[in-house]
Scaffold this motif. Structure first.
Motif, short mmCIF file in Angstrom:
data_model
loop_
_atom_site.label_atom_id
_atom_site.label_comp_id
_atom_site.label_asym_id
_atom_site.label_seq_id
_atom_site.Cartn_x
_atom_site.Cartn_y
_atom_site.Cartn_z
N HIS A 541 0.81 -1.21 0.00
CA HIS A 541 0.00 0.00 0.00
C HIS A 541 0.85 1.27 0.00
O HIS A 541 0.38 2.34 -0.37
N LEU A 542 2.11 1.14 0.39
CA LEU A 542 2.99 2.32 0.39
C LEU A 542 3.62 2.57 -0.97
O LEU A 542 4.13 3.67 -1.23
N LEU A 545 3.60 6.06 -3.21
CA LEU A 545 3.27 7.28 -2.48
C LEU A 545 4.34 8.33 -2.68
O LEU A 545 5.53 8.01 -2.92
N TYR A 546 3.91 9.61 -2.58
CA TYR A 546 4.87 10.71 -2.72
C TYR A 546 4.91 11.45 -1.37
O TYR A 546 3.90 11.95 -0.87
N VAL A 547 6.12 11.54 -0.76
CA VAL A 547 6.31 12.09 0.59
C VAL A 547 7.34 13.21 0.54
O VAL A 547 8.36 13.09 -0.18
N VAL A 569 8.46 4.19 -1.82
CA VAL A 569 7.87 5.50 -1.63
C VAL A 569 8.72 6.53 -2.37
O VAL A 569 9.96 6.54 -2.24
N TYR A 571 9.98 10.32 -2.84
CA TYR A 571 10.16 11.37 -1.82
C TYR A 571 11.07 12.47 -2.34
O TYR A 571 11.86 12.27 -3.27
N ASP A 592 1.41 13.18 -0.86
CA ASP A 592 0.45 12.41 -0.05
C ASP A 592 0.69 12.63 1.45
O ASP A 592 -0.24 12.47 2.26
N ILE A 661 -2.64 8.56 5.68
CA ILE A 661 -3.08 8.67 4.28
C ILE A 661 -4.47 8.07 4.09
O ILE A 661 -5.14 8.35 3.09
#
Length: 673
Positions: A541-542, A545-547, A569, A571, A592, A661
């Motif tokens: 699920h990770l 993602l953009y962190v 992820v 980043y 996110d 999230i």
């Protein structure tokens, strides 16, 4: 030689007229009847006191009058024998003398009675005797032929007036009345019977008038002196009474002063004793803190030492190409790191609880929820140790309590974990831990019961001390860190109206009970739960993602970047607030999540990070604050956020990212600060 002036003390304005006026004024004063006291009650008291004061002298004077009157009887007998004229009236004179003796005897009997001390009684008795004798003497003057009546009986009037003016200390008004009546009686008998020769009458009246004037002046002076003395005595008595009252008040104040001094001495001794106790308490606290730090340092060094050795061994295995062994060693590194993080977090939690920096957040909730949640988290651990974990919770109704759900949940979880760790696994019986809830009208109680090794009474106080463990002399980390019960005790001490109770016997198990206030209100609506997932599912699920990562510590930033990369992820990271601002200016995708330290360089904080993100992007972005300052006070951010305290395990970090999230904001996120 200087001759002294004999007239130096005489004022120059002196004159005969002034001297005459002064003498006249003095005469008028000495002959003026004294005024009674303005207060009738005071006048009555004076008369009674005056009568009692001169009571003895009046009695003596009355008896003396009886003796003198009797002696005149002898005189009359002698004179009557020598004079043929007096022998004719001797019988009449004898009768009159005898009547006087009887009168004076009666007066003598009355003056000896106790009632004679009273003013009214004494006045009646004295005036009865005086008026009676004067009347008898006037009769003697009438029956006795001239000139014997003047020479033999008229001087008796002088004597009677002398007695009543001087010896009886009568009121001047009454004594003057007697004198006036006596003068009137003489004038009456002379006018009616012409019993005295004209020359004798003139001489007798002259002496009687002078006797009345002089006697009246003496009586006035005596009464005035008596009144002044009585007034002075009353004033003196009043002053003495005031002085006595003042002495009593002074004695009372002196007693109060002594009591105050004793109280002050007691308080001073108490303060000194308290100061000594505080010094001893401070020394004990300092010693305990030093022992705590020494024990914590020792326990922190063990997993850190193991971590360094595992890393070195893994490096050697990779260099030799033994990748399977290197993977095993790296897993051991992770296990050491988890133990190290768990120990450090426990130490920090206990330090914050005991320092008073944690402020409970009270609200009403269903007690069963935190018990079920703690049991769900610890059930895999119980199964791994072969322990049967059972719940005994009311199913038909809510158990609403007022407490801090986060810290109360921590306390319950620590007790359950502790019971699982010390369960007996060598006996034939299945090791069991039972968690139950019991309600009373005003209280709720959580019982954690096990059939484990038990605790002897000698260790009941010690088990709540940091790093103390029963039956773990080898310091096996699988049996815990020795801080769980210390944290439970600190949590219960922090919460209002909460109590902890222990019942245990060695070899027969233990029962830990937590009591708290029971509330009838409905609980707050619980937040939705995130379904539990495995590590692979969470990492999946990770992926993608953009962190945005903001961390000014290079080592922490590099390790976080490496972990995010392994999770897939995407980043961008910034070491300063200015770099973070530059990244926001060039973004092509809305992030996110923002992961940031709380306190950055140049006095910037996570609040400025969240506000800048909202200002640049037009809407708030979920923010995860990871702080290394347990004493920091996190100011609420203008966005969905959570707070974690360093060190953070990868699993906890991953779960918090998924929670944020997914739109879930934990109720107790900022308690980690």
């Amino acid at each position: 030689m200087r001759v002294p002036n004999r007239f130096a003390g005489i004022p120059r304005s002196w004159s005969y007229a002034a001297a005459a006026r002064e003498a006249g004024a003095s005469l008028v004063k000495n002959l003026s009847i004294p005024k009674p006291f303005a207060d009738p009650a005071l006048e009555a008291q004076f008369l009674e006191e005056h009568s009692q004061r001169f009571c003895a002298f009046r009695r003596a004077s009355a008896l003396l009058a009886l003796v003198l009157w009797t002696s005149f009887l002898t005189w009359d007998l002698t004179v009557a024998r020598q004079s043929k004229i007096l022998s004719v009236v001797f019988t009449d004179l004898l009768v009159l003398r005898m009547l006087g003796i009887v009168l004076l005897c009666c007066v003598g009997v009355l003056v000896l009675r106790p009632s004679f001390r009273l003013h009214v009684m004494s006045a009646r008795v004295i005036f009865t005797g005086i008026y009676g004798l004067i009347f008898l003497m006037l009769v003697m003057i009438v029956v006795t032929p001239a000139p014997f009546n003047y020479s033999q009986h008229f001087p008796g009037l002088y004597l009677a007036l002398f007695f009543q003016f001087s010896f009886f200390y009568l009121k001047s008004r009454y004594a003057l009345t007697v004198a006036i009546l006596t003068l009137g009686g003489v004038v009456f008998i002379q006018a009616a019977f012409n019993v005295l020769l004209p020359a004798d009458f003139g001489a007798g009246m002259f002496y009687l008038v002078n006797m009345a004037i002089v006697g009246h002046g003496v009586c006035v002076h005596a009464e005035r002196v008596s009144r002044e003395r009585y007034a002075a005595e009353r004033e003196l008595a009043s002053v003495n009474s005031e002085l006595s009252d003042a002495n009593v008040e002074l004695a009372r104040k002196n007693d109060e002063l002594e009591v105050s001094e004793k109280d002050q001495e007691v308080k001073t001794n108490a303060l000194l004793a308290l100061k000594e106790q505080q010094m001893l308490a401070a020394e004990t606290a300092s010693r305990d803190k030093s022992n705590f730090l020494a024990a914590a340092t020792h326990d922190l060094r063990q997993p850190m030492h193991a971590l360094n050795l595992f890393l070195q061994a893994a490096s050697e295995a990779i260099r030799r190409g033994e990748f399977r062994e290197a993977g095993r060693l790296i897993d051991e590194c992770g296990r050491s790191s988890v133990i190290l993080a768990r120990l450090l977090n426990a130490v920090l939690d206990l330090s914050r609880l005991e320092s008073g920096r944690v402020v409970p957040r009270y609200h009403v909730f269903d007690l069963r929820l935190i018990i079920e949640e703690a049991a769900a988290q610890l059930r895999p651990f119980a199964q791994s140790r072969g322990v049967d974990l059972r719940l005994r919770l009311p199913r038909e109704s809510l158990v609403c309590v007022r407490s801090d759900a986060h810290w109360l949940g921590r306390a319950v979880a620590n007790l359950i974990s502790n019971a699982i760790k010390y369960a007996k696994t060598t006996d034939d019986a299945t090791p069991t831990v039972i968690v139950g809830v019991i309600r009373s009208p005003t209280r709720a109680r959580v019982d954690v019961v096990d059939n484990g090794i038990g605790i002897s009474a000698a260790h009941w106080e010690s088990i709540f001390q940091p790093f103390f463990q029963v039956g773990n002399p080898e310091q096996d980390r699988d049996k815990g860190l020795g801080l769980g019960l210390s944290i439970v005790n600190a949590v219960i001490s922090m919460l209002d109206e909460h109590r902890i109770e222990l019942k245990s016997a060695e070899g027969l198990g233990s029962r830990f009970s937590l009591e708290m206030p029971l509330c009838g209100a409905s609980p707050e609506k619980p937040a939705p739960r995130v379904p539990a997932k495995g590590d692979a599912d969470e990492i999946r699920h990770l992926d993608g993602l953009y962190v945005l990562l903001v961390e000014d510590d290079g080592l922490v930033r590099a390790s976080t970047e490496a972990l995010l990369s392994q999770w897939g992820v995407l980043y961008d990271s910034a070491a300063t607030f200015e770099e973070y601002e530059e990244i926001l200016e060039s973004l092509e995708r809305f992030p996110d999540l923002v992961i940031t330290d709380y306190r950055l360089r140049d006095f910037k904080t996570a609040r400025e990070v969240a506000m800048l993100c909202t200002a640049k992007l037009g809407r708030p972005c979920p923010t995860l604050v990871v702080t290394g300052e347990p004493q920091a006070t996190i100011v609420p951010l203008a966005c969905t956020h959570d707070v974690l305290s360093k060190p953070v395990s990868p699993a906890d970090l991953r779960q918090e990212i998924l929670s944020l999230i997914s739109g879930r904001c934990p109720d107790f996120a900022d308690e980690a600060v």
